[in-house]
Design an enzyme around this catalytic site. Sequence first.
Site, PDB file in Angstrom:
ATOM      1  CG  HIS A 243       0.017   6.222  -0.935  1.00  0.00           C
ATOM      2  ND1 HIS A 243      -0.788   6.772  -1.410  1.00  0.00           N
ATOM      3  CD2 HIS A 243      -0.068   5.412   0.395  1.00  0.00           C
ATOM      4  CE1 HIS A 243      -2.108   6.185  -0.816  1.00  0.00           C
ATOM      5  NE2 HIS A 243      -1.632   5.543   0.235  1.00  0.00           N
TER       6      HIS A 243
ATOM      7  CG  HIS B 114      -1.762   1.096   1.361  1.00  0.00           C
ATOM      8  ND1 HIS B 114      -2.987   1.260   0.876  1.00  0.00           N
ATOM      9  CD2 HIS B 114      -1.535   2.297   1.877  1.00  0.00           C
ATOM     10  CE1 HIS B 114      -3.559   2.349   1.322  1.00  0.00           C
ATOM     11  NE2 HIS B 114      -2.612   3.115   1.760  1.00  0.00           N
ATOM     12  CD  GLU B 115       1.922   3.965   3.543  1.00  0.00           C
ATOM     13  OE1 GLU B 115       2.511   4.961   2.794  1.00  0.00           O
ATOM     14  OE2 GLU B 115       0.762   3.882   4.054  1.00  0.00           O
TER      15      GLU B 115
ATOM     16  CG  ASP C 134      -4.524   6.850   1.727  1.00  0.00           C
ATOM     17  OD1 ASP C 134      -3.484   7.529   1.947  1.00  0.00           O
ATOM     18  OD2 ASP C 134      -4.399   5.592   1.492  1.00  0.00           O
TER      19      ASP C 134
HETATM   20 ZN   LIG Z   1      -2.413   5.241   2.051  1.00  0.00          ZN
END
Ligand SMILES: [Zn+2]
Length: 355
Positions: free
Chosen positions: A65, A61-62, A159
Amino acid sequence: MKNVKYSLKLFTVFGIPIELHVSFLILMLFIYAVAALNLFPGINLLLAVLITLVFVTVVIHELSHSYVAQRYGVKIERIVLLPIGGVSAMEEIPKDPGQEFRIAVAGPATNFVIAGVCYILVFLGASHLSGTLQDAIYYFALVNLILGGFNMLPAFPMDGGRVLRAYLAGRMSYVRATRLAANIGKQLAIIMAIVGVFYNIFLILIAVFIYIGAEQEYRTIMVSTLLEGITVGNVMTRDVQTVTPETPISEVLNLMFQKKHMGYPVVENGNLVGILTFHDVSGVVPDRRSEAVRLFMTRDIISTYPEEPVADALERLNKKQIGRLPVLSEGVLVGIISKTDILRAVEVMNLKIGE
Ligand SMILES: [Zn+2]
Protein backbone atom coordinates in the site's frame (compact mmCIF):
# COMPACT_ATOMS: atom_id res chain seq x y z
CA MET A 1 -5.35 6.17 12.80
CA LYS A 2 -2.65 8.71 13.37
CA ASN A 3 -2.68 8.41 17.13
CA VAL A 4 -1.44 4.87 17.49
CA LYS A 5 0.69 5.00 20.62
CA TYR A 6 2.77 2.51 22.56
CA SER A 7 4.73 1.04 19.70
CA LEU A 8 8.35 0.06 19.20
CA LYS A 9 10.32 0.81 16.05
CA LEU A 10 11.79 -2.30 14.45
CA PHE A 11 13.40 -1.24 11.17
CA THR A 12 12.96 1.02 8.15
CA VAL A 13 12.02 0.08 4.56
CA PHE A 14 11.68 2.57 1.64
CA GLY A 15 12.32 5.22 4.31
CA ILE A 16 9.22 4.08 6.24
CA PRO A 17 9.65 3.11 9.91
CA ILE A 18 8.01 -0.23 10.74
CA GLU A 19 6.71 -0.30 14.32
CA LEU A 20 5.35 -3.08 16.48
CA HIS A 21 2.41 -2.22 18.75
CA VAL A 22 2.76 -3.34 22.36
CA SER A 23 -0.44 -5.43 22.15
CA PHE A 24 1.05 -7.37 19.23
CA LEU A 25 4.24 -7.91 21.22
CA ILE A 26 2.30 -9.19 24.25
CA LEU A 27 0.26 -11.54 22.07
CA MET A 28 3.43 -12.91 20.45
CA LEU A 29 5.13 -13.37 23.83
CA PHE A 30 2.02 -15.11 25.14
CA ILE A 31 1.89 -17.53 22.22
CA TYR A 32 5.65 -18.17 22.41
CA ALA A 33 5.24 -18.81 26.15
CA VAL A 34 2.42 -21.29 25.49
CA ALA A 35 4.67 -23.00 22.96
CA ALA A 36 7.72 -22.99 25.25
CA LEU A 37 5.75 -24.41 28.20
CA ASN A 38 4.64 -27.17 25.86
CA LEU A 39 0.97 -26.81 26.73
CA PHE A 40 0.14 -28.40 23.39
CA PRO A 41 2.84 -31.03 22.77
CA GLY A 42 4.47 -30.93 19.35
CA ILE A 43 2.88 -27.66 18.28
CA ASN A 44 5.56 -25.22 19.48
CA LEU A 45 7.82 -25.10 16.42
CA LEU A 46 4.85 -24.90 14.06
CA LEU A 47 3.38 -21.99 16.06
CA ALA A 48 6.62 -20.05 16.05
CA VAL A 49 6.93 -20.52 12.29
CA LEU A 50 3.29 -19.52 11.73
CA ILE A 51 3.56 -16.33 13.80
CA THR A 52 6.69 -15.31 11.96
CA LEU A 53 5.02 -15.95 8.59
CA VAL A 54 1.93 -13.90 9.56
CA PHE A 55 4.21 -11.11 10.72
CA VAL A 56 6.19 -11.08 7.44
CA THR A 57 2.98 -11.23 5.39
CA VAL A 58 1.41 -8.26 7.19
CA VAL A 59 4.57 -6.19 6.71
CA ILE A 60 4.67 -6.98 2.98
CA HIS A 61 0.95 -6.19 2.66
CA GLU A 62 1.29 -2.77 4.29
CA LEU A 63 4.48 -1.95 2.41
CA SER A 64 2.66 -2.60 -0.88
CA HIS A 65 0.00 0.00 0.00
CA SER A 66 2.66 2.45 1.13
CA TYR A 67 4.85 1.92 -1.92
CA VAL A 68 2.01 2.76 -4.34
CA ALA A 69 0.81 5.65 -2.15
CA GLN A 70 4.33 7.12 -2.08
CA ARG A 71 4.38 7.11 -5.87
CA TYR A 72 1.30 9.36 -5.79
CA GLY A 73 3.15 11.73 -3.49
CA VAL A 74 1.44 10.65 -0.26
CA LYS A 75 3.78 10.96 2.72
CA ILE A 76 3.95 7.81 4.89
CA GLU A 77 4.73 8.48 8.54
CA ARG A 78 5.07 4.87 9.64
CA ILE A 79 3.54 1.43 9.57
CA VAL A 80 2.27 0.05 12.88
CA LEU A 81 1.62 -3.67 13.29
CA LEU A 82 -1.38 -4.57 15.44
CA PRO A 83 -2.73 -8.04 16.26
CA ILE A 84 -5.59 -7.38 13.80
CA GLY A 85 -3.20 -6.45 11.01
CA GLY A 86 -1.15 -3.47 10.01
CA VAL A 87 -2.00 0.20 9.92
CA SER A 88 -0.21 2.59 7.59
CA ALA A 89 -0.14 6.06 9.13
CA MET A 90 -0.21 8.20 6.03
CA GLU A 91 -1.35 11.66 5.04
CA GLU A 92 -4.86 11.86 3.68
CA ILE A 93 -5.17 9.56 0.67
CA PRO A 94 -5.96 11.47 -2.54
CA LYS A 95 -9.70 11.60 -3.23
CA ASP A 96 -8.98 10.54 -6.79
CA PRO A 97 -10.89 7.24 -7.24
CA GLY A 98 -8.27 5.83 -9.64
CA GLN A 99 -5.40 6.47 -7.24
CA GLU A 100 -7.31 5.25 -4.21
CA PHE A 101 -8.26 2.09 -6.08
CA ARG A 102 -4.63 1.30 -6.93
CA ILE A 103 -3.39 2.07 -3.40
CA ALA A 104 -6.10 -0.13 -1.82
CA VAL A 105 -5.76 -3.02 -4.24
CA ALA A 106 -1.94 -3.12 -3.99
CA GLY A 107 -1.96 -4.89 -0.58
CA PRO A 108 -4.22 -7.86 -1.37
CA ALA A 109 -2.85 -8.13 -4.94
CA THR A 110 0.68 -8.58 -3.57
CA ASN A 111 -0.57 -11.29 -1.19
CA PHE A 112 -2.24 -13.16 -4.06
CA VAL A 113 0.87 -12.91 -6.23
CA ILE A 114 3.05 -14.25 -3.37
CA ALA A 115 0.62 -17.13 -2.79
CA GLY A 116 0.71 -17.97 -6.51
CA VAL A 117 4.51 -17.90 -6.63
CA CYS A 118 4.68 -20.15 -3.53
CA TYR A 119 2.37 -22.76 -5.08
CA ILE A 120 4.41 -22.75 -8.29
CA LEU A 121 7.63 -23.13 -6.24
CA VAL A 122 6.28 -26.12 -4.32
CA PHE A 123 4.90 -27.62 -7.53
CA LEU A 124 8.14 -27.25 -9.51
CA GLY A 125 10.55 -28.07 -6.72
CA ALA A 126 8.58 -30.80 -4.96
CA SER A 127 11.34 -33.40 -5.38
CA HIS A 128 14.20 -31.05 -4.32
CA LEU A 129 12.68 -29.37 -1.27
CA SER A 130 12.71 -30.93 2.19
CA GLY A 131 9.37 -31.70 3.78
CA THR A 132 9.69 -28.97 6.43
CA LEU A 133 10.58 -26.32 3.84
CA GLN A 134 7.66 -27.42 1.66
CA ASP A 135 5.33 -27.11 4.64
CA ALA A 136 6.69 -23.65 5.46
CA ILE A 137 6.19 -22.43 1.87
CA TYR A 138 2.73 -23.98 1.81
CA TYR A 139 1.75 -22.20 5.06
CA PHE A 140 3.21 -18.93 3.80
CA ALA A 141 1.01 -19.23 0.69
CA LEU A 142 -2.03 -20.01 2.86
CA VAL A 143 -1.41 -17.04 5.19
CA ASN A 144 -1.13 -14.78 2.14
CA LEU A 145 -4.35 -16.14 0.65
CA ILE A 146 -6.26 -15.66 3.90
CA LEU A 147 -4.94 -12.14 4.52
CA GLY A 148 -5.51 -11.07 0.92
CA GLY A 149 -8.99 -12.61 0.84
CA PHE A 150 -10.06 -11.18 4.21
CA ASN A 151 -8.92 -7.72 3.16
CA MET A 152 -10.93 -7.87 -0.03
CA LEU A 153 -14.22 -8.12 1.94
CA PRO A 154 -16.16 -5.11 0.61
CA ALA A 155 -16.33 -3.33 3.98
CA PHE A 156 -14.39 -0.53 5.71
CA PRO A 157 -11.84 -0.57 7.24
CA MET A 158 -10.73 -3.40 4.94
CA ASP A 159 -9.16 -2.64 1.58
CA GLY A 160 -12.21 -4.08 -0.18
CA GLY A 161 -14.27 -1.21 1.29
CA ARG A 162 -11.92 1.30 -0.30
CA VAL A 163 -11.95 -0.55 -3.61
CA LEU A 164 -15.75 -0.52 -3.53
CA ARG A 165 -15.85 3.20 -2.70
CA ALA A 166 -13.37 4.00 -5.49
CA TYR A 167 -15.61 2.09 -7.91
CA LEU A 168 -18.75 3.92 -6.71
CA ALA A 169 -17.01 7.31 -6.60
CA GLY A 170 -16.48 7.08 -10.36
CA ARG A 171 -20.29 7.11 -10.67
CA MET A 172 -21.46 9.51 -7.92
CA SER A 173 -20.15 12.10 -5.45
CA TYR A 174 -17.44 11.06 -3.00
CA VAL A 175 -19.68 11.52 0.05
CA ARG A 176 -22.51 9.47 -1.44
CA ALA A 177 -20.06 6.76 -2.54
CA THR A 178 -18.65 6.62 1.00
CA ARG A 179 -22.14 6.46 2.52
CA LEU A 180 -23.18 3.64 0.19
CA ALA A 181 -19.94 1.70 0.74
CA ALA A 182 -20.26 2.17 4.52
CA ASN A 183 -23.86 0.91 4.46
CA ILE A 184 -22.89 -2.16 2.45
CA GLY A 185 -20.12 -2.82 4.99
CA LYS A 186 -22.53 -2.48 7.92
CA GLN A 187 -25.04 -4.88 6.35
CA LEU A 188 -22.23 -7.35 5.75
CA ALA A 189 -21.25 -6.98 9.42
CA ILE A 190 -24.81 -7.70 10.55
CA ILE A 191 -25.00 -10.83 8.38
CA MET A 192 -21.60 -11.91 9.74
CA ALA A 193 -22.77 -11.43 13.34
CA ILE A 194 -25.91 -13.51 12.71
CA VAL A 195 -23.89 -16.28 11.09
CA GLY A 196 -21.44 -15.99 14.00
CA VAL A 197 -24.17 -16.67 16.56
CA PHE A 198 -24.75 -20.07 14.98
CA TYR A 199 -21.25 -21.06 13.85
CA ASN A 200 -18.36 -19.17 15.37
CA ILE A 201 -18.20 -16.53 18.12
CA PHE A 202 -15.06 -15.11 16.52
CA LEU A 203 -17.13 -13.91 13.55
CA ILE A 204 -19.15 -11.66 15.90
CA LEU A 205 -15.96 -9.92 17.01
CA ILE A 206 -14.93 -9.29 13.41
CA ALA A 207 -18.46 -8.05 12.67
CA VAL A 208 -18.30 -5.48 15.49
CA PHE A 209 -14.88 -4.35 14.24
CA ILE A 210 -16.24 -3.92 10.69
CA TYR A 211 -19.39 -2.11 11.83
CA ILE A 212 -17.43 0.47 13.84
CA GLY A 213 -14.86 0.86 11.06
CA ALA A 214 -17.58 1.60 8.49
CA GLU A 215 -19.24 4.20 10.69
CA GLN A 216 -15.91 5.93 11.50
CA GLU A 217 -14.81 6.07 7.88
CA TYR A 218 -18.12 7.57 6.83
CA ARG A 219 -18.01 10.26 9.54
CA THR A 220 -14.40 11.24 8.83
CA ILE A 221 -14.99 11.56 5.10
CA MET A 222 -18.30 13.35 5.55
CA VAL A 223 -16.75 15.96 7.84
CA SER A 224 -13.68 16.60 5.67
CA THR A 225 -15.73 16.71 2.45
CA LEU A 226 -18.45 18.96 3.83
CA LEU A 227 -15.85 21.38 5.18
CA GLU A 228 -14.03 21.67 1.85
CA GLY A 229 -13.60 25.31 0.81
CA ILE A 230 -14.78 26.66 4.18
CA THR A 231 -12.29 28.83 6.08
CA VAL A 232 -11.94 29.65 9.76
CA GLY A 233 -13.17 33.18 8.96
CA ASN A 234 -16.50 31.78 7.68
CA VAL A 235 -17.25 29.89 10.88
CA MET A 236 -15.55 31.74 13.76
CA THR A 237 -17.36 33.79 16.40
CA ARG A 238 -16.44 37.41 15.77
CA ASP A 239 -17.40 39.35 18.85
CA VAL A 240 -15.17 37.66 21.36
CA GLN A 241 -15.65 38.01 25.09
CA THR A 242 -12.17 38.51 26.52
CA VAL A 243 -10.76 38.87 30.03
CA THR A 244 -7.64 40.67 31.28
CA PRO A 245 -4.72 39.16 33.21
CA GLU A 246 -6.00 40.97 36.31
CA THR A 247 -9.60 39.71 36.16
CA PRO A 248 -10.37 37.60 39.26
CA ILE A 249 -11.08 33.92 38.66
CA SER A 250 -14.50 34.24 40.38
CA GLU A 251 -15.57 36.73 37.70
CA VAL A 252 -14.55 34.32 34.92
CA LEU A 253 -16.55 31.56 36.61
CA ASN A 254 -19.60 33.84 36.53
CA LEU A 255 -18.96 34.53 32.83
CA MET A 256 -18.77 30.80 32.10
CA PHE A 257 -22.02 30.25 33.93
CA GLN A 258 -23.84 33.09 32.11
CA LYS A 259 -22.41 32.80 28.59
CA LYS A 260 -21.90 29.03 28.51
CA HIS A 261 -18.54 29.56 26.76
CA MET A 262 -15.85 27.48 28.42
CA GLY A 263 -12.74 29.36 27.26
CA TYR A 264 -11.69 33.04 27.14
CA PRO A 265 -8.74 34.76 25.45
CA VAL A 266 -6.73 36.87 27.88
CA VAL A 267 -5.92 40.29 26.35
CA GLU A 268 -3.58 42.96 27.72
CA ASN A 269 -3.15 46.34 25.94
CA GLY A 270 -4.70 44.87 22.78
CA ASN A 271 -2.33 41.86 22.73
CA LEU A 272 -3.33 38.26 23.24
CA VAL A 273 -1.23 37.03 26.17
CA GLY A 274 -2.95 33.77 27.11
CA ILE A 275 -6.10 31.71 27.20
CA LEU A 276 -8.14 30.59 30.20
CA THR A 277 -10.37 27.54 29.90
CA PHE A 278 -12.71 25.74 32.25
CA HIS A 279 -9.97 23.12 32.59
CA ASP A 280 -7.58 25.78 34.01
CA VAL A 281 -10.24 27.19 36.35
CA SER A 282 -11.64 23.90 37.64
CA GLY A 283 -8.42 23.16 39.52
CA VAL A 284 -8.54 26.45 41.48
CA VAL A 285 -9.62 25.90 45.08
CA PRO A 286 -12.44 28.23 46.35
CA ASP A 287 -10.01 30.14 48.64
CA ARG A 288 -7.97 31.28 45.64
CA ARG A 289 -10.84 32.37 43.39
CA SER A 290 -10.23 36.04 44.22
CA GLU A 291 -6.80 35.77 42.61
CA ALA A 292 -5.96 37.01 39.10
CA VAL A 293 -6.34 35.17 35.81
CA ARG A 294 -2.64 35.58 34.94
CA LEU A 295 -1.71 33.05 37.64
CA PHE A 296 -3.75 30.27 36.06
CA MET A 297 -3.96 31.01 32.33
CA THR A 298 -2.25 28.96 29.62
CA ARG A 299 0.50 31.07 28.07
CA ASP A 300 1.58 29.04 25.09
CA ILE A 301 -1.23 29.81 22.71
CA ILE A 302 -2.14 27.63 19.75
CA SER A 303 -3.90 29.95 17.32
CA THR A 304 -5.34 29.99 13.82
CA TYR A 305 -5.97 32.68 11.17
CA PRO A 306 -9.10 33.60 9.19
CA GLU A 307 -7.85 32.19 5.86
CA GLU A 308 -6.97 28.73 7.25
CA PRO A 309 -9.20 25.88 6.00
CA VAL A 310 -11.57 24.81 8.78
CA ALA A 311 -10.68 21.15 8.25
CA ASP A 312 -7.04 21.93 9.17
CA ALA A 313 -8.11 23.84 12.28
CA LEU A 314 -10.30 20.89 13.31
CA GLU A 315 -7.40 18.50 12.86
CA ARG A 316 -5.25 20.70 15.12
CA LEU A 317 -8.01 20.83 17.77
CA ASN A 318 -8.27 17.03 17.73
CA LYS A 319 -4.52 16.46 17.74
CA LYS A 320 -3.88 18.83 20.65
CA GLN A 321 -7.11 17.78 22.39
CA ILE A 322 -8.27 21.33 22.96
CA GLY A 323 -11.72 22.85 22.54
CA ARG A 324 -11.05 26.21 20.85
CA LEU A 325 -8.50 28.29 18.99
CA PRO A 326 -8.16 32.10 19.09
CA VAL A 327 -8.16 33.57 15.56
CA LEU A 328 -5.38 36.10 14.90
CA SER A 329 -4.99 38.40 11.92
CA GLU A 330 -1.66 40.23 11.79
CA GLY A 331 -1.25 39.65 15.50
CA VAL A 332 -4.66 41.04 16.43
CA LEU A 333 -7.40 38.89 17.95
CA VAL A 334 -10.31 38.91 15.47
CA GLY A 335 -12.35 35.92 16.63
CA ILE A 336 -12.47 32.52 18.28
CA ILE A 337 -13.37 29.16 16.80
CA SER A 338 -14.51 26.15 18.83
CA LYS A 339 -15.18 22.54 18.01
CA THR A 340 -18.87 23.28 18.58
CA ASP A 341 -18.76 26.04 15.90
CA ILE A 342 -17.21 23.61 13.42
CA LEU A 343 -19.62 20.77 14.13
CA ARG A 344 -22.53 23.16 13.74
CA ALA A 345 -21.14 24.18 10.32
CA VAL A 346 -20.93 20.48 9.39
CA GLU A 347 -24.59 20.00 10.33
CA VAL A 348 -25.69 23.00 8.26
CA MET A 349 -23.68 21.83 5.23
CA ASN A 350 -25.13 18.35 5.61
CA LEU A 351 -28.67 19.78 5.50
CA LYS A 352 -27.77 21.71 2.35
CA ILE A 353 -26.57 18.60 0.56
CA GLY A 354 -29.62 16.62 1.66
CA GLU A 355 -30.08 12.91 1.28
ZN1 LIG B 1 -4.54 -3.49 3.29
